[in-house]
Design an enzyme around this catalytic site. Sequence first.
Site, PDB file in Angstrom:
ATOM      1  N   HIS A 154      -6.797  -2.453  -1.593  1.00 48.17           N
ATOM      2  CA  HIS A 154      -6.581  -2.005  -0.219  1.00 48.17           C
ATOM      3  C   HIS A 154      -6.451  -0.488  -0.110  1.00 48.17           C
ATOM      4  CE1 HIS A 154      -5.800  -6.007   1.709  1.00 48.17           C
ATOM      5  NE2 HIS A 154      -5.706  -6.320   0.431  1.00 48.17           N
ATOM      6  N   ASP A 361      -6.560   7.618   2.741  1.00 49.23           N
ATOM      7  CA  ASP A 361      -6.160   6.254   3.084  1.00 49.23           C
ATOM      8  C   ASP A 361      -7.282   5.288   2.747  1.00 49.23           C
ATOM      9  OD1 ASP A 361      -4.333   4.395   4.005  1.00 49.23           O
ATOM     10  OD2 ASP A 361      -4.062   5.368   5.942  1.00 49.23           O
TER      11      ASP A 361
END
Length: 471
Positions: A154, A361
Amino acid sequence: MPRVVIVSNRVADLRKKSQTGGLAVALADAMRERGGIWFGWSGETKEEAAPAVAETIGRVAAVSLPLSRREVEEYYLGYANSVLWPLFHYRLDLVDHRPNFLDTYAAVNRRFATELVPYLEEDDLVWVQDYHLMPLAARLRELGCRNRIGFFLHIPFPPPDMLAATSNHREMVEWLLEFDLVGLQTSTDVGNLTRYLEEHMGLEEIGGAYRHGSRQVRVERFPIGIDPVGFAAMAREEPDDVAIDLMRRKLLGQRQIIGVDRLDYSKGLPERLRAYGRLLVQHPEYERVVSFLQIAPPTREDVDAYAEIRLELEALAGSINGRFAEFNWTPIRYIHRPVSREKLAPLLRASDVGFVTPLRDGMNLVAKEYVAAQDVEDPGVLVLSRFAGAAEELDAALLVNPYDVDEMSRRLHQALEMPLAERRRRHEELLEKVMRQNATAWLESFLEVLERPDGNQEAGTADQVAAFRAK
């Protein structure tokens, strides 16, 4: 249809109607519908390790185990979040290598594998989630597990030269080669991993897979999504306290910029506050008109770097408010606690600008939630870091360099002054992508590839396989 076994660091509480955290939000509804097993840490900490406990919630068996205090300190706070998290977010200066961290990280993954095996059936698809559990497939293979095992990261995957800054980088990648499928968020992440396989390990992609010994692994991009229809519906339902606040701002002709992030050094929060402060300096007409709501709930407060970012952020917010605040107007409203999704969704909808500027991110689902929450007739504008994984899809946002305070200030001004026609055009393009690449599409596309046979046959010895099937 084979069962799906999700393995993650934490087991989501499936009794809750809505989840917090990107992984839980993306998986919970799908698991309720499809059924299967969700295995992981219960969130409990005990003095000594204890066995797993199973309970049935609808069609899902939630199997959870507590961790010992040492395991939490050395596996979770230690190797996972003081080595892997900063390393994978390009922050080598914050990596804290200690031999006991890696030892305990390996031991917890071995315990997860041992506790999981009795619950597995022969044709289960095992889907391992995130950086906490990279060695899990290797440990399962040692126990004779021949199931198809997939892994999804992730967070970002770093470039080969950055990964090589840690002493066990080859071992780390060899863990991943025990999976049948490795899923990553972006094309950049896929490129970083495949470059390592080719340049550092001499592997070659053949037929869409890399062969290593007797096994072959596919490395592919699967950008995670949200449930945009459900989130949009939630955004239209305003709790009383939110409705009163929105009515007050409307009557006063005030506008709002919003940021929603965990309090993490990867999110670029100090730079964001400086950009807003710069906006007020350069455009004094926005005083008493444009406020900034930053929601930053705490996370990993036992790691020193997180305590430091909190102090820096509070000092910045106090400095800006001290300079610009009036007795009836506060420029920055800073909330350092969780806010329910039922309140967050209408707050996103009522904000003129979504300010999402992480330094790095994996994806950033807040960007997608901001898009989904908007009124299509009068949408707000998304200002998005080009270093968020979401920027690869959401290129109709105003993309910024999150290290450049002046550029972010200019983009905020552009967003606040953008004509309605341009706002609608940009939002329409963004919403189409958010709708198409939603959470269901992410899950189904990953499982579809994972389920394909690819000839991996030698996952364990004959004795190990027999023992696994006879459990």
